[in-house]
Design a protein around this motif. Sequence first.
Motif, mmCIF file in Angstrom:
data_model
loop_
_atom_site.group_PDB
_atom_site.id
_atom_site.type_symbol
_atom_site.label_atom_id
_atom_site.label_comp_id
_atom_site.label_asym_id
_atom_site.label_seq_id
_atom_site.Cartn_x
_atom_site.Cartn_y
_atom_site.Cartn_z
ATOM 1 N N ARG A 477 55.584 -47.140 103.685
ATOM 2 C CA ARG A 477 55.306 -46.001 102.815
ATOM 3 C C ARG A 477 56.619 -45.393 102.290
ATOM 4 N NH1 ARG A 477 51.389 -40.907 104.463
ATOM 5 N NH2 ARG A 477 50.706 -40.414 102.347
ATOM 6 N N SER A 478 57.615 -45.313 103.155
ATOM 7 C CA SER A 478 58.907 -44.780 102.737
ATOM 8 C C SER A 478 59.566 -45.695 101.715
ATOM 9 C CB SER A 478 59.809 -44.604 103.958
ATOM 10 O OG SER A 478 61.105 -44.200 103.579
ATOM 11 N N PHE A 479 59.456 -47.021 101.945
ATOM 12 C CA PHE A 479 60.092 -47.990 101.056
ATOM 13 C C PHE A 479 59.503 -47.924 99.654
ATOM 14 C CE2 PHE A 479 60.328 -52.190 99.087
ATOM 15 C CZ PHE A 479 61.676 -52.457 99.183
ATOM 16 N N PHE A 480 58.180 -47.758 99.569
ATOM 17 C CA PHE A 480 57.520 -47.766 98.272
ATOM 18 C C PHE A 480 57.337 -46.367 97.687
ATOM 19 C CE2 PHE A 480 56.049 -51.886 99.953
ATOM 20 C CZ PHE A 480 56.386 -52.697 98.883
ATOM 21 N N ALA A 481 57.959 -45.377 98.281
ATOM 22 C CA ALA A 481 57.825 -44.009 97.771
ATOM 23 C C ALA A 481 58.357 -43.924 96.346
ATOM 24 C CB ALA A 481 58.574 -43.034 98.674
ATOM 25 N N GLY A 482 57.620 -43.220 95.512
ATOM 26 C CA GLY A 482 58.077 -42.983 94.155
ATOM 27 C C GLY A 482 57.697 -44.034 93.139
ATOM 28 N N VAL A 483 56.900 -45.043 93.536
ATOM 29 C CA VAL A 483 56.531 -46.087 92.574
ATOM 30 C C VAL A 483 55.233 -45.767 91.863
ATOM 31 C CG1 VAL A 483 57.733 -47.849 93.892
ATOM 32 C CG2 VAL A 483 55.296 -47.469 94.302
ATOM 33 N N GLY A 484 54.655 -44.612 92.147
ATOM 34 C CA GLY A 484 53.446 -44.221 91.449
ATOM 35 C C GLY A 484 52.191 -44.806 92.056
ATOM 36 N N THR A 485 51.057 -44.328 91.557
ATOM 37 C CA THR A 485 49.766 -44.818 92.024
ATOM 38 C C THR A 485 48.843 -45.013 90.827
ATOM 39 O OG1 THR A 485 48.922 -42.562 92.326
ATOM 40 C CG2 THR A 485 49.946 -43.612 94.241
ATOM 41 N N GLY A 486 47.771 -45.785 91.055
ATOM 42 C CA GLY A 486 46.768 -45.979 90.029
ATOM 43 C C GLY A 486 47.357 -46.541 88.742
ATOM 44 N N HIS A 487 46.993 -45.949 87.603
ATOM 45 C CA HIS A 487 47.461 -46.452 86.311
ATOM 46 C C HIS A 487 48.974 -46.302 86.153
ATOM 47 C CE1 HIS A 487 47.468 -42.156 85.412
ATOM 48 N NE2 HIS A 487 48.239 -42.422 84.378
ATOM 49 N N ALA A 488 49.612 -45.431 86.956
ATOM 50 C CA ALA A 488 51.052 -45.182 86.843
ATOM 51 C C ALA A 488 51.864 -45.961 87.875
ATOM 52 C CB ALA A 488 51.336 -43.688 86.989
ATOM 53 N N SER A 489 51.252 -46.951 88.539
ATOM 54 C CA SER A 489 51.982 -47.739 89.534
ATOM 55 C C SER A 489 53.130 -48.492 88.865
ATOM 56 C CB SER A 489 51.037 -48.738 90.216
ATOM 57 O OG SER A 489 50.024 -48.061 90.919
ATOM 58 N N GLY A 490 54.285 -48.501 89.522
ATOM 59 C CA GLY A 490 55.420 -49.232 88.992
ATOM 60 C C GLY A 490 56.603 -48.315 88.697
ATOM 61 N N ILE A 491 57.675 -48.900 88.204
ATOM 62 C CA ILE A 491 58.883 -48.152 87.848
ATOM 63 C C ILE A 491 58.934 -48.054 86.329
ATOM 64 C CG2 ILE A 491 61.385 -48.040 88.027
ATOM 65 C CD1 ILE A 491 59.923 -47.835 90.698
ATOM 66 N N TRP A 492 58.930 -46.831 85.801
ATOM 67 C CA TRP A 492 58.822 -46.629 84.364
ATOM 68 C C TRP A 492 59.918 -45.689 83.854
ATOM 69 C CZ3 TRP A 492 54.841 -49.461 82.383
ATOM 70 C CH2 TRP A 492 53.802 -49.817 83.264
ATOM 71 N N GLU A 493 60.371 -45.941 82.633
ATOM 72 C CA GLU A 493 61.180 -44.934 81.948
ATOM 73 C C GLU A 493 60.286 -43.777 81.502
ATOM 74 O OE1 GLU A 493 63.399 -46.627 78.791
ATOM 75 O OE2 GLU A 493 64.568 -47.976 80.070
ATOM 76 N N ASP A 494 59.120 -44.142 80.958
ATOM 77 C CA ASP A 494 58.119 -43.146 80.574
ATOM 78 C C ASP A 494 56.810 -43.504 81.266
ATOM 79 O OD1 ASP A 494 59.744 -41.697 78.703
ATOM 80 O OD2 ASP A 494 59.518 -43.414 77.349
ATOM 81 N N VAL A 495 56.365 -42.637 82.171
ATOM 82 C CA VAL A 495 55.150 -42.917 82.938
ATOM 83 C C VAL A 495 53.942 -42.981 81.995
ATOM 84 C CG1 VAL A 495 53.615 -42.109 84.772
ATOM 85 C CG2 VAL A 495 56.093 -41.792 84.976
ATOM 86 N N PRO A 496 53.126 -44.044 82.073
ATOM 87 C CA PRO A 496 51.951 -44.148 81.189
ATOM 88 C C PRO A 496 51.001 -42.970 81.402
ATOM 89 C CG PRO A 496 52.388 -46.228 82.302
ATOM 90 C CD PRO A 496 53.278 -45.206 82.945
ATOM 91 N N LYS A 497 50.412 -42.548 80.308
ATOM 92 C CA LYS A 497 49.457 -41.445 80.363
ATOM 93 C C LYS A 497 48.080 -41.962 80.000
ATOM 94 C CE LYS A 497 52.747 -37.757 79.257
ATOM 95 N NZ LYS A 497 53.920 -38.607 79.447
ATOM 96 N N LYS A 498 47.074 -41.439 80.699
ATOM 97 C CA LYS A 498 45.700 -41.809 80.378
ATOM 98 C C LYS A 498 45.322 -41.279 79.006
ATOM 99 C CE LYS A 498 43.669 -42.295 84.979
ATOM 100 N NZ LYS A 498 42.574 -41.840 85.884
ATOM 101 N N ARG A 499 44.641 -42.061 78.242
ATOM 102 C CA ARG A 499 44.211 -41.670 76.892
ATOM 103 C C ARG A 499 42.709 -41.396 76.914
ATOM 104 N NH1 ARG A 499 49.069 -40.582 74.526
ATOM 105 N NH2 ARG A 499 50.539 -42.261 74.997
ATOM 106 N N ALA A 500 42.336 -40.316 77.573
ATOM 107 C CA ALA A 500 40.921 -40.003 77.738
ATOM 108 C C ALA A 500 40.239 -39.781 76.400
ATOM 109 C CB ALA A 500 40.752 -38.773 78.629
ATOM 110 N N ALA A 501 40.934 -39.144 75.467
ATOM 111 C CA ALA A 501 40.324 -38.858 74.172
ATOM 112 C C ALA A 501 39.998 -40.138 73.425
ATOM 113 C CB ALA A 501 41.260 -37.976 73.334
#
Length: 515
Positions: A477-501
Amino acid sequence: MGASLDLAALRARTPVDTPVNLAATRQDGLGCHSGKETMRQAAQAAGMGETLDALKRDYPVGPHDQPQSMCPAFGSLRVGLRMRRTATILSGSACCVYGLTFTSHFYGARRTVGYVPFNSETLVTGKLFEDIRDAVHATADPALHDAVVVINLCVPTASGVPLRLLPREIDGVRIIGIDVPGFGVPTHAEAKDVLAGAMLKVARAEAEQGPVAAPRQGTTHQGRDGRPTVALLGEMFPADPMQIGALLEPLGLAAGPVVPTREWRELYAALDCTAVAAIHPFYTASLREFEAAGRPAVASGPVGHDGTAVWLDAIGETCGVAPAMVAAAKNRFLPAIRAALSANPIRGRITLTGYEGSELLVARLLVESGAEVPYVGTACPRTKHAEADRDWLEAHGCRVQFRASLEQDLAAVEEFGPDLAIGTTPVVQKAKERAIPALYFTNLISARPLMGVAGAGSLAQVINGAMGQRERFDAMRSFFAGVGTGHASGIWEDVPKKRAAVKRAAPEKPVGEMA
């Protein structure tokens, strides 16, 4: 999914007051997406009211309507596929049949699963029933089979396909038709009882008419030396019947067959018992057949020190065994069980959930091993034969939830923060996401002996081994801290946002009809 259905035609055959939600069937046909209430109403309209009422009495649902588990028909399918000289035929939507056969072979069925396909026309006109009848006649070969089992899934049950009109036997091969709809049978564990009870009913009628065949040599029936037997109700680890037989031996009794049985003849031997042990207490239809045969039931099972002591007393009283013999058996086994528990301690807080039916017995064994068990959830219902285990667990600080939902099981993990979570796949997944060690109940816990001396120390190694992994979970858990969860999993410059609309504005694609 499923074939479309002319509900107006069904109502013309059998009028009902409650309207059917036709809108739910316009795209998909009457099937998995129609909703349980629509399916129930359609089944009522098709003349299946008596069948649904019987299922409701035997397998009442909980306040949340139904536990989340696999298709219940898998339980009946598995019982049929595990019996020698028994053919099994499914009647249902192709997608359902595919899933059930896949699961059965995943669990090692290695047996052909019959299937009678249908389309909208054959379903509504009654041709499907004729096709099923033809399939039964083609399958009922006395050189190969003692019985042919036909299982109606949701769509044929909702359409009123009348398996009760099938011949009861063909050339000496018994024909057993059952309805196991997902909107009528809550869990696959109870669906095992649907078929087991139906077979016991036929076997009991045959035994009442005259002499029947004895089980062949090499079966699990241990009472062929003339000793009275105790039939065992509920699927269990193969070593458990042997352990129960050892406990019964000093009482002058033997372990009878395990129901569901592995061959037809064992049904006669099971009914020929002195008493039946309701190891799994929710086998309502099967217990009804034993009761009709005059065989009393004994609740719970010989699990742990306290459970074994009470169970031996109950068996002795029910079977008319002299108290001195019961006392001698307890003096023989209880010290060994206590020693095994002491030699294999379990220290830690454990939440336990499952849908097999043995959850309360496993919890008792964990508590006697020294574990703290604040919560037990089971998808199975509360019955009178489960009361003794529930009372014992609650007296030891455990909250017991019958007909537990996934949400309740997950809430228990959050509430109690256990050192180990034992449960279904989604419970195990959620626990591991929180860095809590977890074990899958079906494959890793219920696949171990629970009864008698062998069961007393059987869980400690796997339980303690799993709880010892907490540091590894924390490290991951410590090693993978900060990699995001769900649709935002991974290392991003800009974290993906859900487009609910955008999703709301997108037009729905039409769903095609599947025959």
